[in-house]
Design a protein around this motif. Structure first.
Motif, PDB file in Angstrom:
ATOM      1  N   ASP A  71       0.820  -1.208   0.000  1.00 26.77           N
ATOM      2  CA  ASP A  71       0.000   0.000   0.000  1.00 26.77           C
ATOM      3  C   ASP A  71       0.859   1.266   0.000  1.00 26.77           C
ATOM      4  O   ASP A  71       1.769   1.411   0.810  1.00 26.77           O
ATOM      5  N   GLY A  72       0.578   2.171  -0.927  1.00 28.89           N
ATOM      6  CA  GLY A  72       1.236   3.469  -0.960  1.00 28.89           C
ATOM      7  C   GLY A  72       2.681   3.461  -1.385  1.00 28.89           C
ATOM      8  O   GLY A  72       3.388   4.447  -1.207  1.00 28.89           O
ATOM      9  N   ALA A  73       3.151   2.384  -1.997  1.00 33.60           N
ATOM     10  CA  ALA A  73       4.566   2.296  -2.369  1.00 33.60           C
ATOM     11  C   ALA A  73       4.842   2.970  -3.705  1.00 33.60           C
ATOM     12  O   ALA A  73       3.993   2.993  -4.591  1.00 33.60           O
ATOM     13  N   THR A  74       6.026   3.522  -3.845  1.00 34.90           N
ATOM     14  CA  THR A  74       6.540   3.981  -5.125  1.00 34.90           C
ATOM     15  C   THR A  74       7.275   2.805  -5.743  1.00 34.90           C
ATOM     16  O   THR A  74       8.100   2.166  -5.087  1.00 34.90           O
ATOM     17  N   LEU A  75       7.007   2.514  -7.019  1.00 33.92           N
ATOM     18  CA  LEU A  75       7.592   1.358  -7.688  1.00 33.92           C
ATOM     19  C   LEU A  75       8.645   1.819  -8.682  1.00 33.92           C
ATOM     20  O   LEU A  75       8.400   2.712  -9.492  1.00 33.92           O
ATOM     21  N   VAL A  76       9.824   1.199  -8.628  1.00 38.40           N
ATOM     22  CA  VAL A  76      10.954   1.615  -9.450  1.00 38.40           C
ATOM     23  C   VAL A  76      11.524   0.413 -10.200  1.00 38.40           C
ATOM     24  O   VAL A  76      11.708  -0.654  -9.625  1.00 38.40           O
ATOM     25  N   HIS A  77      11.813   0.610 -11.500  1.00 34.21           N
ATOM     26  CA  HIS A  77      12.467  -0.405 -12.330  1.00 34.21           C
ATOM     27  C   HIS A  77      13.836   0.126 -12.720  1.00 34.21           C
ATOM     28  O   HIS A  77      13.951   1.233 -13.246  1.00 34.21           O
ATOM     29  N   VAL A  78      14.868  -0.646 -12.452  1.00 32.00           N
ATOM     30  CA  VAL A  78      16.228  -0.289 -12.843  1.00 32.00           C
ATOM     31  C   VAL A  78      16.668  -1.329 -13.871  1.00 32.00           C
ATOM     32  O   VAL A  78      16.704  -2.520 -13.576  1.00 32.00           O
TER      33      VAL A  78
END
Length: 109
Positions: free
Chosen positions: A92-99
């Motif tokens: 919940d409420g997370a920022t999602l990042v792809h590297v």
């Protein structure tokens, strides 16, 4: 002195949970979830060669723990060979990042 130039070969971007991601041109992928407060974070990874039919990846294709009980951040790596993946994150409420990293090259001087 650095033997490989990682800086010039990274792409860092946010992604939408459950949306298809095209991995063409990169050979290393890390997916992360970052949230303000500690809580459970889990990742489900599916892969596809054609961006139409997705199947769950096996545990051997995931680097790291796909489920943590109490954390502000968590990450996994994908080491499969398919062109497309869908990463569904429960946090919940997370920022999602792809590297994503392209093949490393020798640094230029």
């Amino acid at each position: 002195m650095a033997k490989k130039d990682m800086y010039s070969n990274l792409v860092i971007d946010t992604f939408t949970s459950g949306a298809a991601i095209d991995l063409l041109g990169f050979n290393s992928h890390t997916f992360a979830a970052v949230r303000a407060a500690e809580g459970a974070i889990s990742f489900k990874v599916e892969e596809s060669d054609d961006n139409a039919t997705f199947v769950d990846v096996t545990e051997t294709m995931v680097i790291g723990n796909p489920s943590v009980e109490k954390a502000k951040a968590a990450q996994i790596g994908y080491k499969g060979d398919c062109r497309y993946v869908k990463v569904t994150v429960t946090a919940d409420g997370a920022t999602l990042v792809h590297v994503a990293a392209a093949p490393l090259v020798a640094p230029t001087m």
